[in-house]
Structure formats: structure tokens, C-alpha cells
Scaffold this active site. Structure first.
Site: not given
Length: 182
Positions: A50-51
């Protein structure tokens, strides 16, 4: 019990950084942003899933933030060497590519702890995003579960609302009128 940060001076910090071009290392302190707005965001770990969606989206919007006299700083508990490796890894290989802002290394976890986003038992940060005004006052914070990415558009909207200098009703957007109290 958690301590309130909004409306207070932002916790001071000094951290080492990897530059957005992935070529150099530096150092950054809160005082470096005096006179400018700062979007300070924490993310759990480099080389995750997700980062990079958040980091690259913020990088793509960096010019919009600069137009609003705002700098961006990303922070995780990873080292500057891991940050540099991630920046220099191609996007197709789960890398970041060139960024428009630095990534800071909070390897002691003290900054994440000071901002109230450290998950002590895991040793990583939640997804915390903070907007700090030019005088160093923390004006906005949002903390997400690590499974959910944040919104660049909402961050820009809130920043512009804070910069409007007035009272902003729900769903206020740039160009909308501020509330008038009689």
C-alpha cells in the site's frame, strides 16, 4: 491515554534522509520548514504494497503542494540505505522511482512515538499524516489502519481549507465561501 497534538506546537525532530532522487543522504529538522507548511506523513515499511501507492501519488502531486507553499516529508522506521534502495528500484519491481521529496529514517522510532503513531508491539508506524503550519503548529492529523491508503485530494482540500483563514463547513472546497458568524 493519548495526548492531543492538534493545536499545539508540533513535536520537534531531526532525522537522516534519502533524497528523492535516490542519490544522496541528508538531514532534516522541523526547523528547516519554518515559514512553510509541511505535510509530514508516516508509513509502516519500505518494500510493502500500500505504501508505494501513497508515496508515488503524493510525489505526483508535489507541484500542487509547492504552489500552496507546502513541503512534503515521508517517514518510516527503515534506514536511509533501505529508503535509497527503494527509490532506486524500478516501479515495476515494487520500487518507487524518483520522488519529489525526501524519505526520513526514524530508526529509533522516537519521532513516530512522539507523533502517537508507533505500534509499539510491532515496531512500525501507523499511516499518520500531519499538516504543520509555518509557525510549527500542528493543524491537522489523520491516522489510518495500515491496510487503508490515504487520499491526496483530501489532504490538498484540508490544506487549502486551513490556508483559507476562516471557518470551513463540511465538504468545503477551494472557491467555496467560508462561514460568516453573526
Amino acid at each position: 491515554m493519548a495526548e492531543r497534538l492538534v493545536g499545539k506546537q508540533a513535536p520537534d525532530f531531526t532525522m537522516e534522509t534519502a533524497t528523492g532522487d535516490g542519490k544522496e543522504f541528508g538531514k532534516v529538522s522541523l526547523s528547516d520548514y519554518k515559514g512553510k507548511w509541511l505535510v509530514l506523513f508516516f508509513y509502516p515499511l519500505d518494500f510493502t504494497f500500500v505504501c508505494p501507492t501513497e508515496i508515488t501519488a503524493l510525489s505526483h502531486a508535489a507541484a500542487q503542494f509547492r504552489e500552496l507553499d507546502t513541503e512534503i516529508l515521508g517517514v518510516s522506521i527503515d534506514s536511509i540505505h533501505t529508503h535509497k534502495a527503494w527509490i532506486n528500484t524500478p516501479i515495476n519491481d515494487n520500487g518507487l522511482g524518483k520522488l519529489e521529496f525526501p524519505l526520513a529514517a526514524d530508526i529509533t522510532k522516537s519521532v513516530a512515538r512522539d507523533y502517537g503513531v508507533l505500534i509499539e508491539e510491532e515496531g512500525i508506524a501507523l499511516r499518520g499524516l500531519f499538516i504543520i503550519d509555518p509557525e510549527g503548529e500542528l493543524k491537522y492529523e489523520v491516522v489510518n489502519h495500515n491496510d487503508v491508503g490515504r487520499s491526496v485530494e483530501e489532504t490538498l482540500r484540508v490544506l487549502q481549507a486551513l490556508q483559507s483563514g476562516g471557518l470551513c463547513p463540511m465538504n468545503w472546497k477551494p472557491g467555496d465561501k467560508n462561514l460568516v458568524v453573526k
